[in-house]
Design an enzyme around this catalytic site. Structure first.
Site, PDB file in Angstrom:
ATOM      1  N   HIS A 115      50.125 -15.862  48.248  1.00 54.48           N
ATOM      2  CA  HIS A 115      51.531 -16.254  48.121  1.00 54.48           C
ATOM      3  C   HIS A 115      52.307 -15.011  47.658  1.00 54.48           C
ATOM      4  O   HIS A 115      51.747 -14.157  46.966  1.00 54.48           O
ATOM      5  CB  HIS A 115      51.594 -17.355  47.052  1.00 54.48           C
ATOM      6  CG  HIS A 115      52.926 -17.991  46.867  1.00 54.48           C
ATOM      7  ND1 HIS A 115      53.930 -17.415  46.135  1.00 54.48           N
ATOM      8  CD2 HIS A 115      53.423 -19.179  47.306  1.00 54.48           C
ATOM      9  CE1 HIS A 115      54.983 -18.226  46.120  1.00 54.48           C
ATOM     10  NE2 HIS A 115      54.704 -19.294  46.822  1.00 54.48           N
ATOM     11  N   ASP A 126      44.730 -17.273  41.061  1.00 54.54           N
ATOM     12  CA  ASP A 126      45.956 -18.048  41.221  1.00 54.54           C
ATOM     13  C   ASP A 126      45.545 -19.481  41.562  1.00 54.54           C
ATOM     14  O   ASP A 126      45.118 -19.768  42.682  1.00 54.54           O
ATOM     15  CB  ASP A 126      46.794 -17.415  42.346  1.00 54.54           C
ATOM     16  CG  ASP A 126      47.999 -18.265  42.724  1.00 54.54           C
ATOM     17  OD1 ASP A 126      48.122 -19.392  42.211  1.00 54.54           O
ATOM     18  OD2 ASP A 126      48.812 -17.791  43.542  1.00 54.54           O
ATOM     19  N   GLN A 141      47.295 -23.945  43.826  1.00 53.33           N
ATOM     20  CA  GLN A 141      46.933 -24.984  44.806  1.00 53.33           C
ATOM     21  C   GLN A 141      45.556 -25.586  44.557  1.00 53.33           C
ATOM     22  O   GLN A 141      45.095 -26.403  45.344  1.00 53.33           O
ATOM     23  CB  GLN A 141      46.990 -24.398  46.225  1.00 53.33           C
ATOM     24  CG  GLN A 141      48.352 -23.898  46.648  1.00 53.33           C
ATOM     25  CD  GLN A 141      49.390 -25.020  46.810  1.00 53.33           C
ATOM     26  OE1 GLN A 141      49.049 -26.197  46.942  1.00 53.33           O
ATOM     27  NE2 GLN A 141      50.659 -24.651  46.790  1.00 53.33           N
ATOM     28  N   LYS A 160      53.026 -28.708  40.237  1.00 49.16           N
ATOM     29  CA  LYS A 160      52.148 -28.953  41.389  1.00 49.16           C
ATOM     30  C   LYS A 160      50.990 -29.880  41.013  1.00 49.16           C
ATOM     31  O   LYS A 160      50.211 -30.282  41.872  1.00 49.16           O
ATOM     32  CB  LYS A 160      51.613 -27.627  41.932  1.00 49.16           C
ATOM     33  CG  LYS A 160      52.711 -26.776  42.587  1.00 49.16           C
ATOM     34  CD  LYS A 160      52.140 -25.608  43.318  1.00 49.16           C
ATOM     35  CE  LYS A 160      53.140 -24.516  43.591  1.00 49.16           C
ATOM     36  NZ  LYS A 160      54.033 -24.790  44.723  1.00 49.16           N
ATOM     37  N   CYS A 170      56.190 -18.614  51.951  1.00 53.94           N
ATOM     38  CA  CYS A 170      56.049 -17.506  50.988  1.00 53.94           C
ATOM     39  C   CYS A 170      54.754 -16.739  51.211  1.00 53.94           C
ATOM     40  O   CYS A 170      54.078 -16.349  50.244  1.00 53.94           O
ATOM     41  CB  CYS A 170      56.106 -18.006  49.546  1.00 53.94           C
ATOM     42  SG  CYS A 170      57.691 -18.687  49.108  1.00 53.94           S
TER      43      CYS A 170
HETATM   44  N1  PLP Z   1      50.730 -19.265  44.298  1.00 52.44           N
HETATM   45  C1  PLP Z   1      50.488 -20.184  45.228  1.00 52.44           C
HETATM   46  C2  PLP Z   1      49.174 -20.181  45.958  1.00 52.44           C
HETATM   47  C3  PLP Z   1      51.456 -21.150  45.522  1.00 52.44           C
HETATM   48  O1  PLP Z   1      51.217 -22.071  46.456  1.00 52.44           O
HETATM   49  C4  PLP Z   1      52.677 -21.140  44.808  1.00 52.44           C
HETATM   50  C5  PLP Z   1      53.739 -22.109  45.120  1.00 52.44           C
HETATM   51  O2  PLP Z   1      53.809 -22.635  46.192  1.00 52.44           O
HETATM   52  C6  PLP Z   1      52.871 -20.163  43.826  1.00 52.44           C
HETATM   53  C7  PLP Z   1      51.877 -19.243  43.609  1.00 52.44           C
HETATM   54  C8  PLP Z   1      54.116 -20.103  43.026  1.00 52.44           C
HETATM   55  O3  PLP Z   1      54.231 -21.232  42.201  1.00 52.44           O
HETATM   56  P1  PLP Z   1      55.539 -21.489  41.345  1.00 52.44           P
HETATM   57  O4  PLP Z   1      56.699 -21.384  42.297  1.00 52.44           O
HETATM   58  O5  PLP Z   1      55.362 -22.853  40.792  1.00 52.44           O
HETATM   59  O6  PLP Z   1      55.599 -20.437  40.291  1.00 52.44           O
END
Ligand code: PLP
Length: 405
Positions: free
Chosen positions: A122, A199, A202, A225, A363
């Site tokens: 992401h 990270d 998900q 999430k 993203c």
């Molecule tokens: N990393 C991953 C794999 C994601 O799917 C997301 C959000 O979709 C993020 C990071 C960023 O999360 P947040 O916008 O809640 O900080």
């Protein structure tokens, strides 16, 4: 027993209609809906407890502090961290990664050093490092993947050099659904003496995560999430690492004493929590974690796995269907395109049928480039998704496909 009808009753929004059609919410990768206990926790705490935490001698402040710190313990237990000192509350995954990127680069890296990420990250796990790259002259190395959406582990091993200072990869891809072999990724990094950030944005809502069993050095996720509120997230870090990193932001709570000549910093985890924390959010996050724990993370994972297998099989029956991400280990994220129908058209028309999906690059522009496309339609499942909803999605896609001839 996993009583899906009973579970859905806990989420009032699932009962609403859009455009006169029953809502089919398949955008759980972006954010999840909230059970009643989470929403009620927010109202209850504002109505009956609200006071700023940590600094007050009065009753309400102490009660709010107790709730906030009990929530930290709930998070600790949920991911099996060793100590509450290792649980830092942040605004979410993005802020957690930025915190590590900034403080790690400042204290542990010099010009020419390298961070390994993967091609399926992401943007928050790419750009956070690029900001440091520009500032400190560090470089990103990228783990490639095969056409199924699986990381190439041999290539990964070849990326290590004495310049490698950190590995930062997603547990589960938000586009492909790939469940990455993070145990092995961490093991290999550690064999090179390199720490790893996972990270977990998900993975946390879908899989049982044990940070000690994984031996992750950092593990980050967002509350919203995992059926919790927006605006709160978690940075888990091994105490030995968090101790080495300097504070991220300055302000109240993160200090021990302040003078114009010299300031000393608070102990963990408060060193990283400048300013008034989202104590209403932390209580509600703990409620969300208690909620999924009561269902059982293993039960959720088993239910969602069955649903994913069903969805993949049904989607593949659609002529012209291209699915992106067919890893052997895959979670409930299904990215697709049908024929030459633009992802935006597909998403917009599905919306008119009451089906909420996400369209675009999610993203993850570098991943789109790797796949040779501009974007996909993404259906992402949650613990309350039903087979009937998958059927509605499949029928909806068929209808759009026929409209386009
Ligand atoms: N990393 C991953 C794999 C994601 O799917 C997301 C959000 O979709 C993020 C990071 C960023 O999360 P947040 O916008 O809640 O900080």
């Amino acid at each position: 027993m996993y009583d899906i009808n009973r579970i859905r009753e806990d989420f009032p929004i699932l009962g609403r209609e859009v455009y006169g059609k029953p809502l089919v919410y398949l955008d759980n990768g972006a954010t999840t809906q909230k059970p009643r206990c989470v929403v009620e926790s927010i109202a209850d705490e504002y109505y009956s407890v609200n006071a700023n935490v940590h600094r007050g001698v009065h009753f309400l402040s102490q009660q709010a502090t107790n709730l906030h710190e009990a929530s930290r313990e709930t998070v600790r237990r949920f991911i099996n961290a060793r100590s509450i000192s290792e649980i830092v509350f942040t605004r979410g995954t993005t802020e957690s990664i930025n915190l590590v990127a900034s403080t790690f680069a400042d204290s542990q890296m010099k010009e020419g050093d390298e961070v390994i990420v993967s091609v399926m990250e992401h943007h928050s796990n790419i750009v956070s490092w690029q900001l440091q790259a520009a500032r400190k002259g560090i470089r990103l190395r990228v783990i490639p993947m095969n056409d199924w959406g699986e990381l190439l582990m041999d290539e990964y091993e070849r990326l290590f050099s004495p310049k490698t200072k950190l590995v930062s990869v997603a547990h589960v891809s938000n586009v492909l659904g790939t469940i990455n072999p993070v145990e092995r990724i961490i093991e290999i990094a550690h064999a090179h003496g390199v720490p790893v950030l996972i990270d977990g944005a998900q993975s946390i809502p879908h899989l049982k995560v044990d940070v000690q069993a994984l031996d992750a050095d950092f593990y980050v996720f967002s509350g919203h999430k995992v059926y919790g509120p927006t605006g709160i997230g978690v940075l888990y870090g091994k105490e030995s690492w968090l101790d080495k990193l300097p504070p991220y932001q300055g302000g109240g709570e993160m200090i021990q004493s302040v003078s114009f000549e010299k300031t000393t910093f608070n102990e963990l985890p408060f060193k990283f929590e400048a300013g008034t924390p989202d104590y209403i959010g932390s209580t509600a996050l703990a409620k969300a974690l208690d909620y999924v724990s009561a269902l059982g993370m293993d039960s959720i994972a088993a239910y969602e796995h069955e649903l994913t297998v069903y969805a993949m099989q049904r989607m593949k029956e659609i002529p012209g269907m291209r699915i992106f991400g067919e890893a052997e280990h895959k979670g409930g994220v299904i990215s697709f395109l049908v024929g030459d129908i633009h992802h935006f058209d597909m998403g917009t028309l599905l919306d008119r049928l009451g089906i909420a999906v996400r369209t675009g690059h999610h993203c993850a522009e570098p991943l789109m480039r790797r796949l040779g496309i501009e974007g996909t339609v993404r259906a992402s499942l949650g613990l309350y998704t039903t087979k009937a909803e998958i059927d509605v999605l499949v029928a909806g896609i068929e209808r759009v496909r026929k409209m386009f001839g």
